[in-house]
Structures are given as structure tokens and as C-alpha cells.
Write a protein that holds these residues in place. Structure first.
Motif, short mmCIF file in Angstrom:
data_model
loop_
_atom_site.label_atom_id
_atom_site.label_comp_id
_atom_site.label_asym_id
_atom_site.label_seq_id
_atom_site.Cartn_x
_atom_site.Cartn_y
_atom_site.Cartn_z
N VAL A 141 0.81 -1.22 0.00
CA VAL A 141 0.00 0.00 0.00
C VAL A 141 0.84 1.28 0.00
N LEU A 142 2.11 1.18 0.40
CA LEU A 142 2.92 2.38 0.55
C LEU A 142 3.17 3.17 -0.75
N PRO A 143 3.43 2.50 -1.89
CA PRO A 143 3.69 3.31 -3.09
C PRO A 143 2.58 4.29 -3.42
N SER A 144 1.33 3.85 -3.31
CA SER A 144 0.21 4.75 -3.58
C SER A 144 0.10 5.83 -2.51
N MET A 145 0.30 5.45 -1.25
CA MET A 145 0.25 6.44 -0.17
C MET A 145 1.33 7.52 -0.38
N ILE A 146 2.52 7.08 -0.72
CA ILE A 146 3.62 8.02 -0.94
C ILE A 146 3.31 8.94 -2.12
N GLU A 147 2.76 8.39 -3.17
CA GLU A 147 2.41 9.19 -4.35
C GLU A 147 1.38 10.25 -4.01
N ARG A 148 0.42 9.88 -3.13
CA ARG A 148 -0.65 10.81 -2.78
C ARG A 148 -0.29 11.70 -1.60
N GLY A 149 0.79 11.37 -0.90
CA GLY A 149 1.24 12.18 0.22
C GLY A 149 0.40 12.05 1.47
N SER A 150 -0.26 10.91 1.62
CA SER A 150 -1.06 10.70 2.83
C SER A 150 -1.35 9.22 3.01
N GLY A 151 -1.63 8.85 4.26
CA GLY A 151 -1.97 7.47 4.55
C GLY A 151 -1.74 7.16 6.02
N SER A 152 -2.30 6.04 6.45
CA SER A 152 -2.15 5.63 7.85
C SER A 152 -2.07 4.12 7.92
N ILE A 153 -1.12 3.64 8.71
CA ILE A 153 -0.99 2.21 9.00
C ILE A 153 -1.05 2.06 10.51
N VAL A 154 -1.97 1.21 10.98
CA VAL A 154 -2.09 0.95 12.42
C VAL A 154 -1.90 -0.54 12.64
N ASN A 155 -0.92 -0.89 13.45
CA ASN A 155 -0.63 -2.28 13.77
C ASN A 155 -1.13 -2.60 15.17
N ILE A 156 -1.72 -3.78 15.32
CA ILE A 156 -2.28 -4.18 16.61
C ILE A 156 -1.29 -5.09 17.32
N SER A 157 -0.84 -4.65 18.49
CA SER A 157 0.16 -5.39 19.24
C SER A 157 -0.45 -5.97 20.52
N SER A 158 0.35 -6.07 21.56
CA SER A 158 -0.08 -6.69 22.82
C SER A 158 0.93 -6.36 23.90
N PRO A 159 0.51 -6.30 25.16
CA PRO A 159 1.48 -6.16 26.25
C PRO A 159 2.49 -7.30 26.29
N ALA A 160 2.21 -8.40 25.58
CA ALA A 160 3.17 -9.51 25.52
C ALA A 160 4.49 -9.07 24.92
N GLY A 161 4.50 -7.97 24.17
CA GLY A 161 5.73 -7.47 23.58
C GLY A 161 6.68 -6.83 24.59
N ILE A 162 6.19 -6.57 25.80
CA ILE A 162 7.03 -5.99 26.85
C ILE A 162 7.93 -7.07 27.43
N HIS A 163 9.20 -6.74 27.68
CA HIS A 163 10.14 -7.71 28.24
C HIS A 163 9.69 -8.17 29.63
N PRO A 164 9.68 -9.46 29.88
CA PRO A 164 9.42 -9.95 31.25
C PRO A 164 10.50 -9.45 32.20
N LYS A 165 10.11 -9.24 33.44
CA LYS A 165 11.06 -8.77 34.45
C LYS A 165 11.00 -9.69 35.67
N PRO A 166 12.13 -9.83 36.34
CA PRO A 166 12.15 -10.64 37.57
C PRO A 166 11.29 -9.98 38.65
N PRO A 167 10.82 -10.75 39.62
CA PRO A 167 11.06 -12.19 39.78
C PRO A 167 10.22 -13.00 38.79
N TYR A 168 10.84 -13.93 38.11
CA TYR A 168 10.15 -14.77 37.13
C TYR A 168 9.30 -15.82 37.83
N ARG A 169 8.12 -16.03 37.32
CA ARG A 169 7.20 -17.00 37.91
C ARG A 169 6.80 -18.06 36.89
N GLY A 170 7.67 -18.31 35.93
CA GLY A 170 7.28 -19.23 34.87
C GLY A 170 6.37 -18.52 33.90
#
Length: 272
Positions: A141-170
Motif C-alpha cells: 500500500v505504501l507506493p500509492s500512499m507516498i504518491e498521494r502524500g497521505s496514509g495511515s498504518i495501524v498495527n495491533i500489538s499486545s502487552p506480551a511485547g514488553i520484556h518480562p522482568k524478575p522475579p520470574y514465575r514461569g
């Protein structure tokens, strides 16, 4: 929450939005919220008809919901693990409605198991759907967005992407899931830095825990977690706010839905 109606002259009037993973849950809610602001919505997923999945919800259901409310909407069945399906999704969207203005990468396939037990096949499938598919769809989709000078991409993530921190509980085997989401977030910030000058915003919404069919099948809501469940309207609203964001001031963000809305001084709209 405001009254749920379709506003054909809303802030997304004339915009074409593609939402993946849209047969149920968060993807369906995002479709509804974008349609409420006048977007022409293409819902995509693997499940188009009843009986194609063990989970409730189909693309037919999503699009019927939007059309009953007066939205301009269609669905395109696609398996995002397949490059040909990703290409067909964008080609058919452009043929149907025109160039894509908003891409929401929501689709996911997830297995929870310890690293020692994780098979190569499942690892590669998760990476393909959750990391490479958003990358490839963005490339499409980017080539057309760049040509038109506008666009939006929204990615859906999760708190799972945060690094685990001690104390680890499995854990319950979420290492690969977290790996995928961390990679998606880093892709988001990197791409945002590349295309801001082209008028394109690239952001992440991290939903937290939401009561959806996918969450239910993995048993993620229990006595310990039930107080953290967030209404699906928060996620849909956060995606809408980032989908219409000005890339000059709001791009490269990794936002949790409720704090973002508090920052903006907003309450989520009820959904059609």
C-alpha cells in the motif's frame, strides 16, 4: 459513549480502509468504528462463512452489520500466511474502492507453548502472519500512499511485547507471541521514521485484555485476570484516533488504548 450511527460525512469520508482479522472480535469492532466516520471498509480474514472456523463470527456477519447501519463495506477472504492472498487482497480492494488510505494489521494466529516444545512449522506460521504479513501489506500500500502524500498504518500489538522482568514465575508459553509483537512494534517505529516526510502515519495500538472469541479459546480470562478486561470500544476508538492522526504530530507511537484516550481527553464511542 456517543450514539452509534454512520456519518457518511465523517472525518474518514472518502477514505478506503482495509482491516485484517475482521471476522470477529477486535477486527470487527475496528471495522465498525471506521465505518461510522464514513470510511469505505474492506474486512478481511480466513473465515467468510459459518462452519469455516471453530470460533463464532464470519466476514459475512461483519459486513452485514456494517451495511445494515448504512456503511459502504465489502469483504475479501484471504489467508495472510500466503503471499498471493496478501497481494490479491490489495489488488481487489483497489479494484473495488480505490487506493488504500488506512491499513489496520490486526490478524494473528497464536500458539501458546514453551520454547522447548515449539515446532518450526508453528513458529514460522506465527512469524509469517503476525510479522511478515504486516510488513508485506505495508509494502503493497505504501507506493500509492507516498504518491498521494497521505496514509495511515495501524498495527495491533499486545502487552506480551514488553520484556518480562524478575522475579520470574514461569509462564504459559507466550515467548513466541511476545517475540512477534515486539518485532511488530519495532517495525512500526522504524517505518514511521521512514515515511513521516511522505505524510504517512504508522502507529501501534496495544489492546490489553479484551473479551473476544480468540481470547476465550486460549483461556486468557480467569479469576486472576478478569479485573483487567477492557471494553472492546476502547480499542476501536484508539485505532480510529490513530487512523486519522496527523503524521506531523502523531506517528511512531506504541499506545495502550485507555491511556491514549485519556491523553486525548476522549471517551470511546458506542459501536453500530
Amino acid at each position: 459513549m456517543s450514539s452509534p450511527v454512520i456519518n457518511p460525512n465523517g472525518t474518514l469520508k472518502g477514505k478506503v480502509a482495509v482491516v485484517t482479522g475482521a471476522s470477529r472480535g477486535i477486527g470487527e469492532a475496528i471495522c465498525a468504528r471506521l465505518a461510522m466516520e464514513g470510511a469505505r471498509v474492506v474486512a478481511s480474514a480466513r473465515t467468510a462463512e459459518s462452519g469455516e472456523s471453530r470460533l463464532p463470527g464470519t466476514l459475512h456477519d461483519t459486513v452485514d452489520r456494517l451495511r445494515r447501519a448504512g456503511a459502504d463495506a465489502a469483504f475479501i477472504k484471504a489467508d495472510l500466511a500466503l503471499a498471493a492472498d496478501r497481494e490479491r487482497l490489495i489488488d481487489e480492494t483497489e479494484a473495488l474502492f480505490g487506493p488504500v488510505d488506512i491499513l489496520v494489521n490486526n490478524a494473528a494466529i497464536t500458539y501458546f507453548m514453551p520454547v522447548v516444545d515449539f515446532t518450526e512449522k508453528r513458529f514460522k506460521l506465527m512469524m509469517e502472519v503476525q510479522v511478515y504479513a504486516p510488513f508485506h501489506l505495508s509494502q503493497l500500500v505504501l507506493p500509492s500512499m507516498i504518491e498521494r502524500g497521505s496514509g495511515s498504518i495501524v498495527n495491533i500489538s499486545s502487552p506480551a511485547g514488553i520484556h518480562p522482568k524478575p522475579p520470574y514465575r514461569g509462564g504459559r508459553g507466550g515467548t513466541v507471541y511476545g517475540l512477534c509483537k515486539a518485532a511488530l512494534e519495532r517495525f512500526t517505529t522504524g517505518l514511521a521514521s521512514e515515511v513521516q516526510a511522505n505524510g504517512i502515519a504508522v502507529n501501534v495500538v496495544s489492546p490489553g485484555l479484551v473479551d473476544t472469541p480468540g481470547v476465550a479459546v486460549h483461556g486468557l480470562i480467569n479469576e486472576q485476570s478478569k479485573d483487567r478486561v477492557q471494553p472492546i470500544e476502547y480499542i476501536a476508538e484508539a485505532v480510529y484516533q490513530l487512523a486519522k492522526a496527523d503524521p506531523a504530530t502523531m506517528t511512531g507511537r506504541v499506545d495502550y488504548a485507555e491511556p491514549l484516550l485519556k491523553e486525548l481527553g476522549l471517551e470511546p464511542s458506542a459501536l453500530i
